[in-house]
Scaffold this active site. Structure first.
Site, mmCIF file in Angstrom:
data_model
loop_
_atom_site.group_PDB
_atom_site.id
_atom_site.type_symbol
_atom_site.label_atom_id
_atom_site.label_comp_id
_atom_site.label_asym_id
_atom_site.label_seq_id
_atom_site.Cartn_x
_atom_site.Cartn_y
_atom_site.Cartn_z
ATOM 1 N N HIS A 142 0.824 -1.210 0.000
ATOM 2 C CA HIS A 142 0.000 0.000 0.000
ATOM 3 C C HIS A 142 0.855 1.255 0.000
ATOM 4 C CE1 HIS A 142 0.772 0.672 4.305
ATOM 5 N NE2 HIS A 142 0.358 -0.573 4.552
ATOM 6 N N CYS A 161 2.674 -4.822 6.627
ATOM 7 C CA CYS A 161 2.533 -4.648 5.182
ATOM 8 C C CYS A 161 3.820 -4.123 4.554
ATOM 9 C CB CYS A 161 1.397 -3.667 4.891
ATOM 10 S SG CYS A 161 -0.228 -4.287 5.347
#
Length: 185
Positions: A142, A161
């Site tokens: 992301h 992430c």
């Protein structure tokens, strides 16, 4: 101790998953190098693009991720879904936890047979595995959203992430779609 019939279920699901994993030589795939902090777009064995200064989980990487450990899982995953309206600008969700992660967790008694079979069934059907197990979930690639670019430049700040700048995510987005392999090492 495994229940009767458990092994035959496992072998059947494993055989199906083995057949479903083939990749073509010209397929696009992503190589995330957590030591060099780079994300490389590959097509077969040819480099298509390299993104530097990626951020990972604030506490590094692991083969044994659990919920809220803020570590990035190592392994081979696939893009499972895309959220274009994420708080992190864009979110390319991974099929974590995957078969291998679940297998290790089952062997280490971190998950039970039912959880393992649920993960295995989802991945064999190319569906997103459950995101609410003790192994964690909602792992992806992301942007930083409205976050501070200086923090991104200086720290690993995610909950597990892979993060890039919003501009990098725009460039990377043209390569990512559901099914694309992501190797995190």
């Amino acid at each position: 101790m495994h229940t009767p019939g458990f092994l035959s279920k496992v072998l059947g699901l494993f055989f199906f998953s083995f057949l479903a994993c083939g990749a073509k030589a010209n397929d696009v795939w992503i190589d995330v190098n957590t030591i060099d902090h780079t994300l490389t777009v590959m097509q077969g064995d040819k480099i298509q693009d390299v993104f530097e200064n990626i951020a990972i989980g604030r506490f590094g990487t692991t083969w044994h991720k659990v919920t809220k450990d803020d570590k990035t899982p190592l392994g081979d995953f696939r893009i499972g879904w895309i959220n274009e309206k994420s708080q992190y600008y864009r979110f390319f969700g991974l099929d974590y936890p995957d078969r291998e992660t679940a297998r290790r967790a089952l062997e280490e008694n971190r998950i039970d047979q039912d959880t393992w079979l649920t993960i295995l069934k989802a991945t064999n059907q190319e569906r997103t595995p459950p995101q609410n197990t003790v192994l964690g979930g909602y792992i992806g690639i992301h942007g930083i959203g409205r976050g501070d670019p200086e923090v991104h430049d200086q720290f690993h700040w995610t909950n597990g992430c892979i993060a890039l700048t919003n501009e990098q995510i725009d460039l990377l987005g043209k390569w990512l779609k559901p099914g694309v392999m992501v190797k995190i090492r």
